[in-house]
Design an enzyme around this catalytic site. Structure first.
Site, mmCIF file in Angstrom:
data_model
loop_
_atom_site.group_PDB
_atom_site.id
_atom_site.type_symbol
_atom_site.label_atom_id
_atom_site.label_comp_id
_atom_site.label_asym_id
_atom_site.label_seq_id
_atom_site.Cartn_x
_atom_site.Cartn_y
_atom_site.Cartn_z
ATOM 1 N N ASP A 44 -8.232 -6.373 -7.625
ATOM 2 C CA ASP A 44 -6.894 -5.869 -7.921
ATOM 3 C C ASP A 44 -6.579 -6.048 -9.412
ATOM 4 O O ASP A 44 -6.664 -7.147 -9.952
ATOM 5 C CB ASP A 44 -5.892 -6.655 -7.070
ATOM 6 C CG ASP A 44 -4.599 -5.915 -6.824
ATOM 7 O OD1 ASP A 44 -4.087 -5.310 -7.772
ATOM 8 O OD2 ASP A 44 -4.097 -5.966 -5.683
ATOM 9 N N THR A 85 -0.878 -0.889 -6.020
ATOM 10 C CA THR A 85 -1.888 -1.508 -5.152
ATOM 11 C C THR A 85 -2.206 -0.668 -3.923
ATOM 12 O O THR A 85 -3.368 -0.338 -3.666
ATOM 13 C CB THR A 85 -1.418 -2.910 -4.728
ATOM 14 O OG1 THR A 85 -1.262 -3.720 -5.897
ATOM 15 C CG2 THR A 85 -2.428 -3.558 -3.794
ATOM 16 N N ASP A 182 -1.575 -8.189 2.401
ATOM 17 C CA ASP A 182 -1.700 -7.422 3.647
ATOM 18 C C ASP A 182 -2.138 -5.991 3.365
ATOM 19 O O ASP A 182 -3.010 -5.449 4.039
ATOM 20 C CB ASP A 182 -0.397 -7.455 4.451
ATOM 21 C CG ASP A 182 0.856 -7.154 3.639
ATOM 22 O OD1 ASP A 182 0.735 -6.631 2.504
ATOM 23 O OD2 ASP A 182 1.961 -7.442 4.131
ATOM 24 N N HIS A 370 -6.389 -0.304 -9.709
ATOM 25 C CA HIS A 370 -5.674 0.145 -10.911
ATOM 26 C C HIS A 370 -6.016 -0.810 -12.052
ATOM 27 O O HIS A 370 -6.639 -1.852 -11.850
ATOM 28 C CB HIS A 370 -4.154 0.153 -10.693
ATOM 29 C CG HIS A 370 -3.598 -1.149 -10.198
ATOM 30 N ND1 HIS A 370 -3.459 -2.259 -10.993
ATOM 31 C CD2 HIS A 370 -3.176 -1.523 -8.955
ATOM 32 C CE1 HIS A 370 -2.964 -3.259 -10.290
ATOM 33 N NE2 HIS A 370 -2.795 -2.848 -9.038
#
Length: 569
Positions: A44, A85, A182, A370
């Site tokens: 991430d 995300t 999650d 990203h």
């Protein structure tokens, strides 16, 4: 290795034996070049340049192994405008743009309910044996009340790669997604897999009843060993000698976020295990990735992933780079050390896979959802213009006050702002007998006059095709879903962003169509991959079709990407 015939319903008599033997041989031949395990790692907020930038002092088993043994696409980009995300993860898992898969933002406004919708929230599927947590708060979910609101992938409109694997190979193929977040786990596990994510409220990995009704024993065993608690009353310290760091002398930069109890200089104390913020602080540091990877290793062993010729799939989404980047910025000593510790975590995970499955039997894939912008304060030290945008002042600008009067509106025309989407009060517009497209155009025109806003693109213009074809407009169109997108899409100028993040002023906030947010790594290594570098520009929507082609499965139902030919040459 178990015989493949044990997974085939037996036929009677001599003909049945011959047919079963024939199917066994054909299946083994068909799977000779197929990986036994696909390990898809998503880091991430891993902007592409950070791999080379922070490589000093790292070992041989993590990023260096991937770069040396992998096929590296050096110019891979997300093609959608809202680089968040859930958007990036779902694009990687579906091979489709958000206009198709539907996950247009981490949060969007639901006009039917009048409420903001968190992307994977689903009250029909509460968490298994847990009080739950409202994780729509990016930085500190513990500040929000515990909730029984559930989670599921049902807002993902298309199938994912993991769904296609499960469909093609049947129940013998085991499919999982793991992450601190999650949405990081669910977007990759899809509808047919199983997802586990870290509950900051409870200090353990959880799932929802969409996936299963009870936890397998190994999940409880992992929690009971106390890895999470082992960080209590200790601190995040530098991994290496300060001489290995570019930012060794710049630990205290004024734009870094000061979190009470965590600080903005090393060491960063995690605090006692019973502290309200203990688990949040873990995720704001390399500990979050270490915990996630350790849980993934336990899953590999307990679920026997890669144990036979039927391919299994495991997604591991590592979130600490994102959290650290938000709080301290990608150009910080914290971000630099987090990368070096991430490298060690990756090396440890790959070594475990090598021992359990064999890297020669595993297809390892690494990418990112990203990138991230730099804080204007850092850019100004380099002579680069940048700024922060305060959306709270928009409706008090003279142009907007005039619009209210021109349209005869006695109340605010803006119903909701969920970055990057502005939702207008459509009921008020209809009540006043106004034309929706005209109002959108007028509001967009006023927005574009404000410093820091490069483009304000109305949905009416997108629907009618009344916008020039540019890279930015194409990216906004790729993000447009008629039921979820707002009335106006706001694109900030390069190096501009909104620094308010769940009530905190943060050092970085991604979500733009500019290169620093779109440029991510794509690396494939292991089974069937010839190492090398590819310089041409490729799209992240190409990854899922590439993996589906390698495995011989169907493409995800909304996939628009194309298999990367270099993988097959």
């Amino acid at each position: 290795m178990p015989a493949l015939t044990t997974k085939i319903r037996p036929f009677g008599g001599a003909f049945g034996l011959c047919l079963a033997f024939s199917i066994t041989l054909d299946a083994q031949a068909a799977n000779a070049e197929t990986p036994r395990l696909v390990l898809q790692i998503t880091v991430d907020q891993l902007r592409h340049d950070l791999i080379d930038r922070y490589a000093s002092g790292i070992g041989e088993g993590g990023f260096r192994w991937l770069m040396s043994n992998g096929l590296v696409f050096d110019n891979a980009h997300h093609g959608h405008a809202n680089t968040e995300t859930i958007v990036g993860h779902t694009t990687l898992s579906t091979g489709a743009d958000p206009a198709v898969h539907g996950m247009v933002a981490n949060l969007w406004f639901d006009r039917k309910t009048g409420l903001q919708t968190y992307n994977v929230q689903d009250p029909d599927y509460p968490l298994v044996g847990a009080a739950g947590i409202d994780s729509s708060s990016e930085i500190d979910p513990t500040q929000r009340a515990a909730t029984t609101d559930g989670r599921s992938p049902r807002n993902i409109i298309t199938t994912t790669l993991s769904d296609e694997i499960a469909k093609h190979f049947g129940p013998e193929s085991r499919v999982f997604g793991v992450s601190v977040k999650d949405r990081g786990a669910i977007a990759m596990a899809g509808h047919a897999g199983q997802a586990y994510w870290f509950s900051k409220a409870e200090g353990r990995f959880v799932t929802s009843t969409f996936y299963r009704e009870a936890y397998p024993g190994w999940v409880g065993d992992w929690s009971a060993k106390g890895m999470v608690e082992s960080y209590a009353d200790t601190s995040w310290n530098l991994l290496l000698d300060p001489s290995a760091y570019q930012f060794a002398t710049r630990d205290d930069q004024p734009w870094e976020t000061e979190l009470p109890g965590f600080g903005r200089t090393f060491p960063h104390a995690w605090g006692p295990a019973d502290s309200r913020y203990f688990t949040t602080f873990l995720t704001l540091s390399p500990a979050g990735d270490q915990i996630t990877a350790d849980f993934a290793k336990a899953l590999i062993d307990a679920e026997d992933l890669g144990a036979d010729n039927i391919p299994d799939y495991l997604s591991v989404s590592l979130s600490s780079t994102d959290y650290v980047g938000h709080i301290f910025g990608p150009s910080s000593l914290e971000a630099e050390d987090n990368f070096k510790q991430l490298d060690r975590t990756l090396a440890d995970l790959l070594a475990h896979v090598d021992g359990a499955v064999g890297l020669e039997n595993t297809l390892v894939v690494l990418s990112a959802d990203h990138g991230a912008p730099e804080h204007p304060g850092y850019l100004e030290t380099l002579g680069i213009d940048a700024g922060l945008f305060d959306f709270e002042r928009v409706d008090t600008e003279p142009g907007f006050v005039r619009l209210q009067a021109d349209f005869g509106a006695s109340q605010d025309l803006i119903r909701n702002f969920s970055n990057p989407y502005l939702y207008l009060d459509q009921d008020l517009i209809a009540e006043r007998g106004l034309d929706q497209a005209d109002v959108e155009a007028a509001v967009a025109e006023e927005l574009q006059k404000l410093p820091g806003i490069a483009h304000a693109i109305s949905s009416a213009a997108l629907r009618s095709g009344a916008i020039p074809t540019t890279r930015v407009s194409d990216a906004v169109l790729a993000n447009f879903h008629p039921d979820r997108s707002g009335d106006i899409y706001i694109v900030f100028e390069p190096q501009w962003f909104i620094a308010d993040f769940d009530g905190l002023t943060v050092a970085s906030a991604h979500g733009s169509p500019w290169v620093y947010d779109t440029h991510v790594p794509i690396i494939l290594a292991g089974k069937g991959i010839t190492p090398g570098h590819v310089a041409r520009k490729v799209a992240t929507i190409d990854l899922a079709p590439t993996l589906a082609t390698i495995l011989g499965t169907g493409l995800p139902s909304g996939a628009t990407g194309r298999p990367l030919p270099e993988v097959f040459e």
